[in-house]
Design a protein around this motif. Structure first.
Motif, PDB file in Angstrom:
ATOM      1  N   UNK A  63     108.591  33.594  71.226  1.00  0.00           N
ATOM      2  CA  UNK A  63     109.271  32.558  71.359  1.00  0.00           C
ATOM      3  C   UNK A  63     111.084  33.082  71.791  1.00  0.00           C
TER       4      UNK A  63
ATOM      5  N   UNK B 176     108.571  30.526  60.434  1.00  0.00           N
ATOM      6  CA  UNK B 176     109.810  31.167  59.778  1.00  0.00           C
ATOM      7  C   UNK B 176     109.817  31.739  61.317  1.00  0.00           C
TER       8      UNK B 176
ATOM      9  N   UNK C  98     126.314  32.699  61.892  1.00  0.00           N
ATOM     10  CA  UNK C  98     125.718  32.902  62.598  1.00  0.00           C
ATOM     11  C   UNK C  98     123.931  32.971  61.719  1.00  0.00           C
ATOM     12  N   UNK C  99     124.124  34.361  61.554  1.00  0.00           N
ATOM     13  CA  UNK C  99     122.700  34.607  60.307  1.00  0.00           C
ATOM     14  C   UNK C  99     121.973  34.347  59.315  1.00  0.00           C
TER      15      UNK C  99
ATOM     16  N   UNK D 277     115.829  30.128  75.901  1.00  0.00           N
ATOM     17  CA  UNK D 277     116.963  29.322  75.702  1.00  0.00           C
ATOM     18  C   UNK D 277     118.156  29.431  77.284  1.00  0.00           C
TER      19      UNK D 277
ATOM     20  N   UNK E 274     113.792  31.523  63.256  1.00  0.00           N
ATOM     21  CA  UNK E 274     113.937  32.585  63.605  1.00  0.00           C
ATOM     22  C   UNK E 274     114.438  32.985  65.220  1.00  0.00           C
ATOM     23  N   UNK E 275     113.497  32.907  65.622  1.00  0.00           N
ATOM     24  CA  UNK E 275     113.774  32.376  67.362  1.00  0.00           C
ATOM     25  C   UNK E 275     114.561  31.569  67.728  1.00  0.00           C
ATOM     26  N   UNK E 276     114.530  30.278  67.561  1.00  0.00           N
ATOM     27  CA  UNK E 276     113.974  29.015  68.685  1.00  0.00           C
ATOM     28  C   UNK E 276     115.939  29.323  68.890  1.00  0.00           C
TER      29      UNK E 276
ATOM     30  N   UNK F 219     111.376  38.784  57.989  1.00  0.00           N
ATOM     31  CA  UNK F 219     110.748  37.955  57.451  1.00  0.00           C
ATOM     32  C   UNK F 219     109.652  38.601  56.423  1.00  0.00           C
TER      33      UNK F 219
ATOM     34  N   UNK G  94     117.681  40.000  69.833  1.00  0.00           N
ATOM     35  CA  UNK G  94     116.617  39.332  68.861  1.00  0.00           C
ATOM     36  C   UNK G  94     115.925  40.355  68.795  1.00  0.00           C
TER      37      UNK G  94
ATOM     38  N   UNK H  10     120.188  31.098  60.588  1.00  0.00           N
ATOM     39  CA  UNK H  10     119.297  30.981  60.937  1.00  0.00           C
ATOM     40  C   UNK H  10     117.845  31.356  59.883  1.00  0.00           C
ATOM     41  N   UNK H  11     118.370  32.318  58.545  1.00  0.00           N
ATOM     42  CA  UNK H  11     117.730  32.070  57.552  1.00  0.00           C
ATOM     43  C   UNK H  11     117.357  31.544  56.692  1.00  0.00           C
TER      44      UNK H  11
ATOM     45  N   UNK I 213     116.463  40.088  62.258  1.00  0.00           N
ATOM     46  CA  UNK I 213     115.929  39.376  61.195  1.00  0.00           C
ATOM     47  C   UNK I 213     115.138  39.521  60.139  1.00  0.00           C
TER      48      UNK I 213
ATOM     49  N   UNK J  69     123.415  41.980  63.335  1.00  0.00           N
ATOM     50  CA  UNK J  69     122.762  40.731  62.618  1.00  0.00           C
ATOM     51  C   UNK J  69     121.603  40.534  63.612  1.00  0.00           C
TER      52      UNK J  69
END
Lengths: 663, 127, 148, 323, 265
Positions: free
Chosen positions: C62, A657, A113-114, C147, A661-663, C43, C12, A117-118, C41, C38
């Motif tokens: 977001x 980006x 999953x990650x 979401x 990522x936050x979608x 950047x 997140x 996303x990346x 994330x 995980x």
């Protein structure tokens, strides 16, 4: 319409074991603009790269995303592959699904999953990538060497030998550095002056080399190939071009009580002085803190006796500006101050000296003309105690954490020389470990013990008590005998730790190079790039990078010269295209960006703009020199209007980006 | 090697004996060196080896003047005096192991002796 | 992130890492197989000073529950001074968010060198736990971005 | 005062020192005073106003005016001189094209506060021994003078002119003000209380942009909120996040540049205490990086464009105050 | 007049009355008021560095806490008390575990965590009065007297906790000697232990150590020696076999200020 290709690498099982690469490729295939999404065993292999190249040609791709290892690893590989297939290399983005995904997560579902996303973030970014072209900037064919010790001299000679102009900037009135103060060198025991002074002369006579003695670097601007350096030539109150170095002024100067720094303050010099007989340049310098003429306006003897009229009491500091393609730092070292270690009574007794002071005491050009005499009463010492590791190998607050490296060998040298010249003198060396790695080094130390009968004692001095009868009670442990000793010594010699010169830290700031916590310059890579700094075009020579003996210093000096020459032979260098640029229509001209730019890459011009009402307005706007900009992006945040943006990491790219990522 | 005792001494002293680089400066500076059977650097090393009982049974633990010369001059911040203190405490805390007996005191006194000497002795040698 | 009634809340986390130190540090924790959730994330930015406060607010908008910014240690910036500016900017921004009543533990700056793989992993574990305790970001969220 | 200003302006117009004057004129109501440009003695005589309601800061108008041909005369109150200096520092105004006459500052009056007492139809005011006599169409009314003073004047930071070519009246001193009191009060609340306070306030925002338009630090050629490429373009707040976002970014963009002139709160039609956001930054900057007053000079580095190697870490936010 | 909390300690009440009375009268003359906390106890004489020794640290903490409640810095004059109290304070401030154990015992209204500033009397002379000011108040200077300052071990070490002066190159007592008009004698043994602690147990060692100290001072030409420690004074006088006179520094201070006659009942 974007046509993006996605390539998911298995990296053998490195990625594929924890990330379901098929699912990743499948999922990313559905992203907007993606026309092909494939996975492959080893994307960085030749056949993997061919996969990418063929896809670029076949699908006429406008962007490539590689889901693989860290971009720090293979970004360049894939950029090159893209370029060879006719795609601008900066239209390639890497999603790091190995170091930052498969290697740190164990659960296949969440890792997959990650990874998706990346991948999505990279696709979102590549949508906004613009083709970039790396510019070129010319290289000034001249090198600057900062520091005129043996390191700086050797570097300068080697660069000059290759046919390039070199300037040496030395803060003292003469070049030569610490080596000029040393008596003999280990392990050969040849005289330091005999091997150094010819090099000093060679440097002064080489027409490619310019020596700025008694000078300092005050400002450095620019970047690799194109540095602009301001050098302050401090007023020495003597016209360098006229002075012949005859020395008459130094003989006649009535102010004779100035501590002689060349002899470590062990004797005095005059207010106008030439540091030592073989000084280069051999030019007198007036010390304004002591000169009677400068202080009271009454004297002028030197001016009267100077037959060439070189004395100029009104001389002022001069600043010169020069362009350089490469800069070599060779700022060297100093022994530390010993105030913190007065259990050794350095501040209480003149006969407790540092090793460098001992060098001067033993030197034929030193205060005693080469006869070893005690500073206090000028008598021959008959028992000398050497203490090793004073201030070296210490815990944080106690001194330097590192081994000063040279002390074991020079102490063996001192001990041997003393025993050789004064066989009636007993010599004791207190050591923790004797460290002698180096060609012929251990043999040298063994000779001191076996042939010259120097008493090496495993243990440490704990207290030194000077007595009124002139003896010095040295209380120490002898760990092997399990005894506490008291030695009635005549002299105690402390092997003081060495530290980088104090001018190094401000210089590092000017050069934008990195230093470690001990103020030694940091090399770009500790093993593979030991003579380069992390800042392009700045090289490191000698003890400014870490403690070194003379052969090592000279080796590194030549290595730094080779690196500098490698740069200077190029006519131009390729620049990083990921640099900042300003949108003139939005720029306020407020100077915020200029204030935060560490490279001085931003300048302002007044520009005419056609206004909507057809009038012309003149506005001050920023422009970025792409050759100078290194692409940090500090300016983009300082800019309130958002006029400043960064190629390759634009506001919209980063936000895309974030969104992905936050979608 | 007595692991429990070693751990107790290390905890009680708060000293990391592994920092020692065996230079011997503590023993070089110790004013009580000649009175001691085991010397400051040996305390540090023997604690590292776990040889605590030997130290506890040695008179050396009562010879340390707690002058902190070794603590201040140790280049590695090992603090040997704190190790000596911890071993001494381990010894006097054992039943019947008081180094000094209050009955002995009067014969030691003279008119000028500050009572701080007695207080200190009790503090250091008796539990 | 998925807020499932039955499942534990999974925050997140968006981590901005400078290319020269922290991103390399993150790579190193991967090379050393040091685990962290995980949820994080990363950047990549050239320097921590590239991070505009707008990016951080955007992430919260977001749906991020925590934002962490990593850069070279002060004094070690590849660009000499970038992280010094970052430090001031983020101090003031975080202080302002705090002033507006946004939970402090949702934002963080950490200096991680290229050699500190272990520190990177530990920091991410710690930060994720701290944000997990706070629950979903409600005070600075854009309801339209929530979401289902 | 008004007369002295008009006379001096006429002289300067007459001798050619300046070719226009920026001052104020009356709008629809007695208390409705807005900046205006005057080009002749006649215009000055007819419309120039300087009274207890004249509080508008004209510095921002000089961004455009100073770039036009010829020299303009500007009357600046002490607080306005800070704004002007800050604009000079940022190269937003051309100092040489402005002739500055420093005039005494407030306290100026807040018509809203008078109206809040139920007093309407205001024609003029007079301060007699700290009692405000208000002439209205319905006759004279009175109220305590200090209850009618503008908030920004009540916490005045300085009576000193930091830039001027000449002065009318005396120059004053930098004052010890209590301007951080409310910020402190908020800091001492719990996070939830602070959140509730600001939600309550910021939810009132109608994005009229009055704060942005009046702010002498907000002079961008193009504001990020108007720029479709900025990623934060936003013309009207659609939800609470965007209300927050606008004010956080606006405060951050002027952090270290805001002179604390208080105009944002003065003009806010919804009475949102926006100046507290700016003051929070000022207070943080003062306590963390050393006292700094934007606009005090034209050379010092703005705190956000500066650093010290031993600056505090961002974690200081976690270490202090109330969670 | 500035007021400080003053901790005399047990020995100053008995065998070292001189050290105390001269300290008090001099302070008064220098415009410093010294106020004793009501309920002080003996500090214990020696600091136990062990981290698992809590009870022996309590009396020092009580004193420190009294000073905290009086909201003033704490002044000590006896070197031993100073050493114990300052080390205790340092450890409480820097060792959380120890601080919490101590506070568990004491059950104070508000836990003590090292808030009190501890000054030695000499530090007060240096930092509050100022040696320059002191020099101006001297009426009877020790002109031409070569005075050896004896720091011993307690005043300077461990330097991390005591932080009074450079542990190897101290100047505070030498500056004091200059202020009262004397000539300081620098000798290497000034910061070595005299062996006082062991005097009950091992006279021979105490005498060996004190002899080394006295010899070193005499060797460098000292006419007299000053100390701040009652035990050092006793040991140096009694066990060294040396003729060199030893005084409390406060006695010389009082004499220099012209207070000695009046106070010698």
């Amino acid at each position: 319409m974007q046509r993006i290709g996605v390539f998911v690498c298995h990296c053998g099982t490195n990625i594929a074991a924890t990330v379901d690469v098929k699912t990743v490729a499948e999922a990313l295939g559905h992203e907007p603009g993606v026309v092909i999404s494939q996975d492959y065993q080893y994307m960085c292999s030749e056949s993997g790269q061919n996969l990418v190249k063929n896809a670029i040609k076949e699908h006429n791709l406008t962007g490539v995303v590689v889901c693989s290892c860290s971009p720090r690893m293979h970004e360049n590989t894939f950029r090159k592959a893209a370029a060879s297939a006719g795609l601008n290399p900066y239209l390639v983005e890497i999603a790091n699904i190995r170091e930052q995904c498969s290697w740190i997560h164990k659960d296949i579902a969440s890792a997959t999953e990650k990874a998706i996303i990346l991948g999505k973030a990279a696709v979102a970014k590549v949508h906004l990538n613009a083709p970039l072209t790396a510019g070129e900037s010319p290289v000034a064919k001249r090198a600057l060497v900062i520091g005129g010790g043996i390191a700086g001299i050797q570097t300068a000679l080697d660069i000059a030998e290759a046919g390039f102009e070199v300037d040496i900037v030395e803060k003292n009135p003469t070049i030569g550095g610490k080596m000029a103060q040393i008596d003999k060198t280990f392990p050969t025991l040849d005289c330091a002056a005999c091997i150094l002074t010819p090099k000093m002369v060679e440097a002064s006579q080489n027409e490619k080399i310019t020596i700025h003695s008694f000078s300092e670097v005050t400002d450095v601007k620019g970047f690799v190939g194109n540095f602009t350096v301001t050098i302050k030539k401090k007023a020495r109150f003597v016209d360098e071009t006229k002075c012949t170095g005859c020395g008459l002024c130094t003989e006649k100067c009535p102010m004779k009580k100035v501590p002689n720094e060349f002899n470590m303050g062990l004797d005095n010099r005059t207010a106008i002085y030439i540091p030592f007989a073989q000084a280069v340049p051999k030019v007198a310098t007036i010390d304004p803190n002591y000169c009677m003429m400068m202080k009271t306006g009454k004297c002028g003897v030197c001016s009267k006796v100077c037959s060439v009229g070189a004395i100029d009491y009104k001389q002022e500091d001069k600043f010169i500006e020069q362009k350089y393609g490469a800069i070599v730092v060779a700022t060297g070292f100093n022994p530390i101050k010993l105030d913190k270690y007065d259990e050794f009574a350095y501040n209480q007794c003149p006969d407790v000296v540092t090793s460098l002071e001992l060098e001067r005491l033993m030197n034929a050009a030193g205060p005693n003309g080469g006869t070893l005499l005690r500073p206090s009463d000028k008598t021959h010492p008959h028992k000398i105690v050497f203490v090793q590791c004073v201030g070296s190998r210490c815990d944080d607050s106690k001194g330097k954490p590192y081994c000063s490296k040279i002390c074991c060998m020079y102490t063996a040298k001192h001990a041997m020389l003393i025993r050789e010249k004064y066989p009636d003198t007993e010599v004791y060396v207190f050591y923790i470990d004797v460290r002698t790695p180096g060609k012929n080094f251990d043999e040298f130390y063994r000779r001191a013990v076996e042939q010259y009968n120097v008493h090496y004692i495993k243990g440490m001095v704990g207290k030194v008590t000077p007595r009124s009868d002139g003896k010095i009670d040295v209380q120490a442990s002898d760990l092997l005998a399990n005894e506490q000793l008291h030695i009635d010594a005549d002299m105690v010699v402390l092997a003081a730790a060495i530290e980088p010169d104090k001018t190094a830290r401000p210089l590092a700031t000017m050069l934008t190079t990195q230093m470690d916590t001990n103020d030694f310059f940091t090399e770009a890579h500790p093993k593979l790039r030991p003579v380069e700094s992390a800042t392009a075009g700045i090289f490191l020579s000698g003890a400014c990078q870490g403690p070194k003996d003379i052969p090592e210093t000279v080796a590194q000096a030549s290595a730094a010269a080779a690196k500098a020459i490698g740069l200077l032979v190029k006519d131009s260098i390729t620049c990083n295209p990921c640099v900042a640029h300003s949108d003139e229509l939005m720029c306020n001209g407020c100077s915020s960006c200029e204030k935060v730019c560490p490279y001085g890459a931003i300048t302002y011009t007044d520009k005419e703009f056609k206004m909507p009402d057809r009038t012309i307005a003149v506005r001050r706007v920023a422009s970025v020199n792409p050759a100078v900009c290194q692409g940090c992006g500090a300016c983009t945040v300082a800019c309130p209007s958002g006029a400043m943006d960064l190629n390759g990491f634009s506001n919209s790219q980063i936000m895309a980006e974030v969104d992905a990522i936050c979608k | 090697m007595n692991k429990n005792l070693k751990e107790q001494v290390i905890r009680s002293s708060g000293v990391n004996v592994l920092k020692c680089m065996r230079c011997g400066k503590c023993s070089g500076t110790c004013p009580s060196y000649d009175e001691m059977e085991y010397h400051p650097h040996q305390f540090v090393y023997m604690v590292e080896r776990g040889d605590i009982e030997t130290l506890m049974n040695s008179k050396s633990i009562y010879k340390c003047l707690t002058c902190f010369a070794c603590v201040d001059r140790c280049p590695r911040n090992v603090e040997p005096a704190k190790v000596v203190e911890a071993v001494r405490l381990a010894a006097v805390r054992q039943q019947g192991n008081n180094h000094m007996n209050p009955n002995q005191i009067p014969e030691m006194l003279d008119d000028d002796l500050p009572q701080q000497a007695i207080v200190t002795a009790f503090r250091k040698y008796i539990k | 992130m998925q807020v499932n009634e039955n499942k534990e809340f999974q925050p997140l986390i968006v981590a901005f890492c400078c290319n020269w130190c922290s991103y390399a540090g993150a790579d190193l924790s991967g090379t050393n197989r040091l685990n962290y959730p995980s949820n994080v994330k990363i950047i990549r930015v050239p320097c921590s000073c590239r991070v505009n406060p707008m990016f951080i607010l955007r992430a919260f908008q977001r749906g991020a529950d925590g934002v962490i910014l990593c850069g070279c240690h002060p004094g070690d910036c590849h660009y000499t001074s970038g992280n010094y500016f970052t430090r001031r900017r983020m101090t003031l921004l975080f202080s302002m968010l705090d002033f507006l009543g946004i939970e402090r533990d949702r934002t963080r700056v950490e200096w991680v060198s290229a050699a500190e793989g272990a520190k990177f992993a530990a920091t991410m574990n710690e930060f994720t736990e701290a944000v997990k305790k706070l629950g979903p970001n409600r005070r600075l969220e854009d309801l339209r971005c929530r979401k289902q | 005062m008004q007369e002295a200003m008009i006379n001096r302006a006429k002289q300067l117009l007459a001798d050619g020192t300046v070719d226009r004057v920026i001052g104020w004129k009356r709008g629809e109501f007695a208390y409705d005073i807005t900046p205006a440009v005057f080009r002749s003695a006649e215009e000055l005589d007819a419309d120039f106003v300087f009274d207890d309601f004249t509080s508008a800061n004209v510095s921002k108008y000089l961004v455009k005016e100073s770039k036009k041909e010829g020299k303009i005369l500007a009357f600046l109150k002490p607080c306005d001189t800070y704004s002007f200096n800050q604009l000079t520092k940022e190269h937003r105004v051309v100092r040489e094209n402005v002739y500055i006459i420093g005039i005494p500052g407030g306290p100026k009056l807040d018509a809203e506060k008078i109206k809040a007492k139920g007093i309407t139809g205001i024609l003029g005011v007079k301060n007699e021994n700290y009692t405000l006599k208000i002439e209205t169409v319905y006759g004279e009314e009175t109220m305590p003078y200090y209850e009618a003073v503008l908030d920004k004047c009540a916490s005045c930071k300085s009576k000193k002119h930091v830039v001027f070519d000449e002065l009318i009246g005396d120059d004053g001193e930098v004052l010890e003000s209590n301007r951080f009191e409310m910020v402190e009060k908020l800091e001492n609340m719990t996070a939830q209380e602070r959140f509730d306070f600001w939600r309550d306030q910021l939810s009132k925002c109608i994005r009229c942009n009055a704060c942005r338009n009046v702010c002498p630090a907000c002079t961008c050629e193009k504001c990020v909120f108007d720029n479709p490429n900025s990623g934060v373009e936003n013309k009207a707040p659609a939800d609470s996040f965007e209300e927050n976002m606008f004010h956080i970014i606006r405060a951050f963009h002027v952090a270290g540049r805001c002179t604390d002139c208080g105009e944002c709160s003065r003009v806010c039609p919804q009475n949102i205490p926006l100046h507290l956001l700016n003051r929070k930054f000022i207070k943080d900057i003062n306590s963390l990086y050393g006292e700094y007053q934007a606009g005090e000079d034209t050379t010092s580095r703005a705190p956000l464009n500066d650093y010290k190697q031993d600056d505090c870490e961002a974690s200081i936010v976690h270490e202090r105050g109330v969670e | 007049m500035e007021t400080f909390t003053y901790y005399p300690g047990c020995t100053l009440r008995t065998k070292a009355k001189d050290l105390d009375t001269y300290a008090r009268s001099s302070a008064e003359a220098l415009g410093i008021a010294l106020e004793e906390p009501a309920d002080w106890q003996c500090c214990g004489g020696a600091y136990t560095t062990a981290k698992d020794e809590i009870a022996t640290k309590l009396s020092a903490v009580r004193t420190l806490n009294s000073a905290k409640e009086m909201n003033r810095p704490l002044i000590t004059v006896c070197s031993a008390c100073h050493n114990v109290i300052k080390q205790t304070n340092y450890d409480i401030a820097n060792d959380e575990e120890m601080a919490s154990k101590v506070n568990n015992y004491l059950k104070l209204d508000e836990p003590y965590s090292g808030e009190t500033t501890v000054y030695h009397y000499l530090e007060m002379l240096r930092d509050v009065v100022g040696f320059d000011n002191l020099a101006q108040k001297v009426v009877d200077p020790f002109k031409g007297k070569k005075i050896a300052a004896y720091y011993g071990c307690l005043l300077l070490r461990p330097s991390k906790a005591l932080a009074m002066d450079d542990p190897e190159n101290p100047t505070i007592m030498e500056d004091f000697i200059k202020a009262i008009g004397g000539t300081p004698v620098i000798y290497a043994q000034r910061n070595e232990c005299c062996g006082g602690y062991i005097t009950l147990e091992d006279k021979a060692q105490a005498s060996k150590r004190s002899r080394a100290v006295m010899d070193s001072a005499q060797d460098q030409g000292a006419d007299m020696m000053i100390t701040a420690c009652p035990l050092c004074l006793y040991n140096l006088k009694k066990n060294s076999g040396s003729e060199l006179p030893v005084y409390y520094f406060t006695e010389l201070l009082a004499e220099a200020l012209g207070l000695k006659e009046g106070n010698n009942e």
